[in-house]
Design an enzyme around this catalytic site. Structure first.
Site, PDB file in Angstrom:
ATOM      1  N   LYS A 334       0.824  -1.219   0.000  1.00  0.00           N
ATOM      2  CA  LYS A 334       0.000   0.000   0.000  1.00  0.00           C
ATOM      3  C   LYS A 334       0.854   1.264   0.000  1.00  0.00           C
ATOM      4  O   LYS A 334       0.679   2.161  -0.840  1.00  0.00           O
ATOM      5  CB  LYS A 334      -0.884   0.029   1.254  1.00  0.00           C
ATOM      6  N   ARG A 342      -8.435   5.581  -3.646  1.00  0.00           N
ATOM      7  CA  ARG A 342      -9.639   4.881  -3.223  1.00  0.00           C
ATOM      8  C   ARG A 342     -10.776   5.192  -4.201  1.00  0.00           C
ATOM      9  O   ARG A 342     -10.783   6.229  -4.880  1.00  0.00           O
ATOM     10  CB  ARG A 342     -10.038   5.341  -1.824  1.00  0.00           C
ATOM     11  N   HIS A 395      -5.665   5.090   4.480  1.00  0.00           N
ATOM     12  CA  HIS A 395      -4.503   4.405   3.922  1.00  0.00           C
ATOM     13  C   HIS A 395      -4.840   4.001   2.494  1.00  0.00           C
ATOM     14  O   HIS A 395      -6.012   3.868   2.138  1.00  0.00           O
ATOM     15  CB  HIS A 395      -4.073   3.207   4.769  1.00  0.00           C
ATOM     16  N   GLY A 401      -6.569  -4.578   2.899  1.00  0.00           N
ATOM     17  CA  GLY A 401      -6.108  -5.213   4.126  1.00  0.00           C
ATOM     18  C   GLY A 401      -7.022  -6.336   4.577  1.00  0.00           C
ATOM     19  O   GLY A 401      -6.560  -7.412   4.993  1.00  0.00           O
ATOM     20  N   HIS A 402      -8.346  -6.114   4.520  1.00  0.00           N
ATOM     21  CA  HIS A 402      -9.283  -7.176   4.875  1.00  0.00           C
ATOM     22  C   HIS A 402      -9.055  -8.418   4.011  1.00  0.00           C
ATOM     23  O   HIS A 402      -9.089  -9.550   4.496  1.00  0.00           O
ATOM     24  CB  HIS A 402     -10.727  -6.693   4.698  1.00  0.00           C
ATOM     25  N   ARG A 461     -16.026  -5.184   1.528  1.00  0.00           N
ATOM     26  CA  ARG A 461     -15.460  -3.829   1.593  1.00  0.00           C
ATOM     27  C   ARG A 461     -15.750  -3.063   0.296  1.00  0.00           C
ATOM     28  O   ARG A 461     -15.930  -1.844   0.315  1.00  0.00           O
ATOM     29  CB  ARG A 461     -13.958  -3.896   1.850  1.00  0.00           C
ATOM     30  N   HIS A 467     -13.196  -0.036  -1.548  1.00  0.00           N
ATOM     31  CA  HIS A 467     -12.180  -0.794  -2.287  1.00  0.00           C
ATOM     32  C   HIS A 467     -12.680  -1.157  -3.679  1.00  0.00           C
ATOM     33  O   HIS A 467     -13.885  -1.220  -3.928  1.00  0.00           O
ATOM     34  CB  HIS A 467     -11.813  -2.082  -1.556  1.00  0.00           C
TER      35      HIS A 467
END
Length: 513
Positions: A334, A342, A395, A401-402, A461, A467
């Site tokens: 990232k 995003r 971020h 991340g999930h 997400r 995302h």
């Protein structure tokens, strides 16, 4: 040979034991040291667009177009390039929002691969058809948040969404006969994951927990609870402002089983990481010994059962420890490689293009999409409606991340449990989310439902608007790679006659470690 208290048999002298322990750790370290040095590919968007319009910049100061202040962006880049903790304190933020944990990109792990040794492909470029198709999918996910999953095949919105996604150039979601259908809509074609209901059994069935059971009815938000659809609100959050009330989302007073995209959005808002591994692990343990993988050495023992090794404490430890390592791998990508924008930011750029305030090279298939037109009809803007009042986290987007931590968690679970074991008494949530009904379709397996759990958490997400599809799918594979490394390193530590961990990877490839 005995210890001085004559209570334990000593297999190795203290010296030989310490030497063997050192050798195991040294060989694991040498394995990674000998790997070739790797180049991390990126899509070059940060270099291509001097105004950084394709790069993540939320929480930094922006102009009225949402374009980042370049002096602030350069200080942000300097901190990322040096890695010096003091330099991060010099990043000029614009509001109260703080950047989420960029220094995790530099952390080291003592088990499994170093985060900097794992390669992922670059994300779609800003002007690509794939990027546009991912954004069209996100508009449809926002528009259909309140449609129950079990009504996808009859609802006009989901039928129209499937039809438009089928016609897009370079849309990479799953298809049947070359077309997106209501049965494949907002899913991913992982082994066994397209069978049965949209939601995994591991997000519906009761959780055995310390002598009781936890019913999986969760707090959700009310229908049409969408946010950041006005330009003023959108620009404010780009500049790091936070919602002014403690709970700006409108909460449903009745807890419900996850039955639509909005419920799933809320679930992946409240989870941290390890809950998504603990829950399925406890359910799987309740199925008994038949649910364990056939390579578990204690399934063949007449005198022993597993516990610290190849028992519940073993898998519970692995399934939770893999999550943080996967997050560190994602955080390196990232912050230090991709810095992808995003969807929330991209929505603002679409708004400015269609309002003739800017001229960004956005692929026309999103600008001319039915999903975007319908969004404007409802919200009077071209911004992507967000499920969370504050929008996306602070971020970068790629990888998710999930997705990384659930990819690692699911890989560990598939390694320990029997993927072909049939889920007993499967269920499906009612359209109002107040009850569970018996599921009567084709058999559902542990492997398929774990893979389904993986895309539920990853693409949940996306449903929230935070995302892109490629963030999630790439994150799953990154987490899988982290888990494989952890399993490989520990394989040298067991005393049992163990044939290895065998499971099916997300791409359908069987693997033995």
């Amino acid at each position: 040979m005995f210890f001085k208290n004559d209570c334990l048999i000593e297999l190795l002298s203290p010296y030989l034991r310490s030497l063997k322990a050192f050798k195991i750790r040294k060989l694991a370290a040498l394995f990674y040291k000998k790997l070739p040095l790797l180049h991390h590919p990126c899509n070059k968007d940060e270099e291509r667009y001097l105004n950084k319009v394709a790069s993540y910049s939320k929480a930094l100061p922006h102009n009225n177009l949402g374009e980042v202040n370049l002096d602030a962006y350069n200080k942000y880049l300097k901190a990322l390039k040096t890695g010096i903790p003091h330099d991060f304190e010099k990043i000029p933020l614009s509001g109260l929002r703080k950047l989420v944990n960029p220094q995790a990109a530099y952390a080291f792990e003592l088990v499994g691969p170093d985060s900097h040794q794992l390669i992922i492909p670059p994300p779609p470029s800003f002007d690509s058809a794939e990027m546009a198709s991912e954004m069209v999918e996100l508009f449809w996910q926002a528009l259909t948040r309140d449609v129950p999953f079990n009504e996808y095949d009859t609802n006009d919105l989901t039928i129209t969404a499937a039809k438009e996604l089928s016609a897009l150039i370079d849309f990479r979601g799953p298809k049947i006969g070359g077309k997106v259908t209501p049965e494949t809509l907002f899913r991913e074609n992982l082994p066994g994951a397209l069978a049965g209901p949209y939601i995994s059994q591991f997000l519906w069935k009761d959780i055995p927990y310390v002598g009781t059971k936890i019913t999986q009815r969760y707090q959700t938000t009310l229908p049409k609870d969408d946010h950041l659809t006005s330009y003023e609100a959108w620009l404010a959050v780009q500049n790091g402002l936070m919602p002014t009330t403690p709970c700006p989302n409108k909460l449903d007073p009745i807890p419900r089983y996850i039955r639509n995209g909005r419920d799933l959005c809320r679930y992946v808002y409240n989870d941290w990481s390890v809950e998504d591994g603990l829950t399925p692990c406890l359910i799987l343990l309740s199925f008994g010994s038949e649910a364990w993988d056939s390579n578990n050495p204690y399934l063949r023992s007449n005198t022993q059962v597993g516990f610290s090794t190849f028992g519940a404490p073993h898998v519970l430890d692995f399934v939770t420890r893999a999550a943080r390592s996967a997050l560190e791998a994602a955080w390196f990508q990232k912050w230090l490689v991709h810095r992808r924008i995003r969807p929330e930011e991209f929505g603002g750029q679409i708004e400015n293009v269609l309002a003739n305030n800017a001229n960004y090279p956005i692929h026309p298939q999103v600008l001319k999409s039915d999903a975007l037109a319908l969004t404007y009809d409802i919200y009077k803007s071209y911004l992507l409606p967000q499920a969370y009042a504050e929008g996306c986290p602070a971020h970068p987007s790629y990888p998710a991340g999930h997705a990384a931590f659930i990819g690692a968690i699911v890989t560990i679970l598939k390694a320990f449990f029997n993927e072909s074991f049939k889920i007993p008494n499967p269920v499906v949530a009612s359209s109002d989310g107040l009850s569970l009904e018996c599921y009567t379709g084709p058999d559902l397996t542990v492997g398929g439902e774990l893979n389904k759990l993986a895309y539920n958490i990853a693409l949940g997400r996306d449903a929230a608007g935070v995302h892109f599809r490629s963030d999630g799918i790439t994150g799953l594979h990154l987490g899988e790679a982290v888990a494989i490394g952890i399993l490989r390193d520990y394989n040298a530590t067991y005393n049992e006659q163990f044939k290895g961990f065998c499971f099916t990877k997300f791409d359908g490839t069987p693997i033995t470690i």
